[in-house]
Scaffold this active site. Structure first.
Site, PDB file in Angstrom:
ATOM      1  CE1 TYR A   1      13.819  31.499   3.384  1.00  0.00           C
ATOM      2  CE2 TYR A   1      13.995  29.127   3.056  1.00  0.00           C
ATOM      3  CZ  TYR A   1      13.732  30.389   2.563  1.00  0.00           C
ATOM      4  OH  TYR A   1      13.391  30.549   1.252  1.00  0.00           O
TER       5      TYR A   1
ATOM      6  CE  LYS B   1      -0.361  -0.103   5.011  1.00  0.00           C
ATOM      7  NZ  LYS B   1      -1.194   0.246   6.144  1.00  0.00           N
TER       8      LYS B   1
HETATM    9  C1  LIG Z   1      -3.621  -3.853   8.729  1.00  0.00           C
HETATM   10  C2  LIG Z   1      -2.154  -3.751   8.499  1.00  0.00           C
HETATM   11  N1  LIG Z   1      -1.421  -4.875   8.447  1.00  0.00           N
HETATM   12  C3  LIG Z   1      -0.090  -4.849   8.241  1.00  0.00           C
HETATM   13  C4  LIG Z   1       0.580  -3.668   8.101  1.00  0.00           C
HETATM   14  C5  LIG Z   1       2.072  -3.677   7.894  1.00  0.00           C
HETATM   15  O1  LIG Z   1       2.702  -3.111   8.999  1.00  0.00           O
HETATM   16  P1  LIG Z   1       4.290  -2.982   9.047  1.00  0.00           P
HETATM   17  O2  LIG Z   1       4.660  -2.039   7.967  1.00  0.00           O
HETATM   18  O3  LIG Z   1       4.542  -2.408  10.400  1.00  0.00           O
HETATM   19  O4  LIG Z   1       4.832  -4.333   8.846  1.00  0.00           O
HETATM   20  C6  LIG Z   1      -0.124  -2.465   8.159  1.00  0.00           C
HETATM   21  C7  LIG Z   1       0.590  -1.201   8.001  1.00  0.00           C
HETATM   22  O5  LIG Z   1       0.257  -0.153   8.417  1.00  0.00           O
HETATM   23  C8  LIG Z   1      -1.529  -2.509   8.367  1.00  0.00           C
HETATM   24  O6  LIG Z   1      -2.255  -1.394   8.439  1.00  0.00           O
END
Ligand SMILES: Cc1ncc(COP(=O)(O)O)c(C=O)c1O
Length: 360
Positions: free
Chosen positions: A255, A34
């Protein structure tokens, strides 16, 4: 051409996936891609690790981008559908979805069955994260309602940990026990662990794991680097020196003039990267940067397009010399620490100005 480049190593991605397999040998893997594969480039990362058992995304749009790239793997919509109309695409593209809310159950109930397609779903259960998922007391009804739908196949059950990165706390074990007690006796597969749980809580591995951050080679634990966990940083963020100047004692940089030269003379380098690219404005004076592979420190505030570093310790340095902001030899965890943030956020901040290039 302004050259700000995030180089992503396929070798490192594959190595990290392999590490997950080693650490959770009895579990299948939903590789979390994602948010543009945590900033690493969705389509190319999805292709590189498509032999994971499934890919996890946050939206239909992300799933479609993966399909358009020609990847046929199982894709899981981690938040399921946002609107009923999305079910048509879920079906068309053979996606799997999480069901975490009654409105999604209602959408499935009202979906007219036209053939023998079955929506493949994971039921999400809230065990303490208090973000998504059915409460223990509503789970039985949700499960019974979904079980009655002949066009729905329940793959199993998911929950998400709130504090798996805190090894000394008891809450992960409690969440896992609570989860098992809620689903006891129900047939289906179990999926609980994110990266931190894969690394720190082997008893939670179950049928499936859901690694994100560790696939990209970073550590979910404060004060620990990915390399210390046998992971390889997948991304190296690069730029170059575009100006060098000398400052007299007491002259200030940038800045607000938050860095003042403490020596008779200092050599300051200007690097083509800034918060307009996604480098964190909050990075404090003294954040490490590599110039020609050697460690120097930032001086003054990060600008939109540039930042400054103290080059006084380098003998030979010139305009055009290569800079690494994080990556193989400079842990992103260290930069995140100096910027008061987490590697997750640094990965996800890139703007369209940053070219993401995948290398073998
Ligand atoms: C539902 C869910 N599962 C798994 C993960 C993966 O987590 P990580 O990147 O800490 O392994 C996430 C990431 O935010 C998540 O929202």
């Amino acid at each position: 051409m302004r050259n700000v480049l995030a180089q992503v190593s396929q070798y490192a991605l594959r190595h990290n996936l392999q590490q997950v397999r080693k650490m959770a040998p009895g579990s299948k893997i939903i590789a979390m891609v994602k948010a543009n594969a945590y900033g690493h480039g969705l389509s190319k990362v999805a292709k590189t690790i498509q032999d994971a058992d499934a890919l996890g995304v946050a939206s239909l749009e992300e799933a479609l981008r993966i399909r358009q790239a020609g990847v046929q793997s199982d894709i899981v919509l981690m938040e399921g559908i946002f609107r009923e109309e999305e079910l048509a695409d879920v079906k068309h593209h053979h996606l799997t979805m999480v069901v975490h809310h009654w409105f999604q159950i209602q959408a499935l109930q009202s979906y007219a069955e036209k053939n023998d397609f079955r929506f493949r779903i994971w039921i999400k259960i809230n065990t303490g994260m208090n973000r998504l998922g059915f409460q223990a007391q509503e789970f039985d009804e949700a499960y019974a309602t979904l079980s009655k739908l002949s066009h729905v196949e329940i793959i199993g059950f998911m929950t998400h940990f709130a504090e798996a990165d805190e090894r000394e706390k008891d809450s992960t074990r409690k969440q896992a026990d609570y989860f098992q007690s809620i689903i006891a006796g129900k047939p289906g597969q179990r999926c609980l662990a994110n990266s931190a749980a894969i690394l720190a809580w082997p008893q939670t591995h179950a049928d499936w794991v859901r690694p994100g951050l560790m696939l990209y080679g970073a550590s979910p634990f404060v004060g620990v680097t990915g390399k210390e966990l046998n992971l390889l940083p997948a991304m190296t963020l690069r730029s170059e020196i575009i100006a060098i100047r000398e400052l007299a004692l007491g002259e200030r940089v940038g800045y607000g003039g938050t860095w003042e030269n403490p020596r008779p003379i200092s050599k300051i380098g200007i690097i083509a990267i800034g918060y307009g690219d996604g480098y964190p404005w909050h990075a404090k004076n003294g954040t490490p940067v590599l110039v020609n592979g050697q460690r120097v420190m930032t001086t003054g505030r990060v600008s939109m397009d540039m930042l400054a570093v103290d080059l006084s310790s380098l003998k030979e340095v010139k305009v055009g010399d290569p800079v690494t902001l994080w990556g193989d030899t400079l842990p992103i965890e260290e930069v995140a620490h100096h910027a008061g943030t987490i590697p997750y956020e640094l990965f996800c901040r890139f703007t369209e100005r940053v070219k993401v290039e995948i290398i073998s």
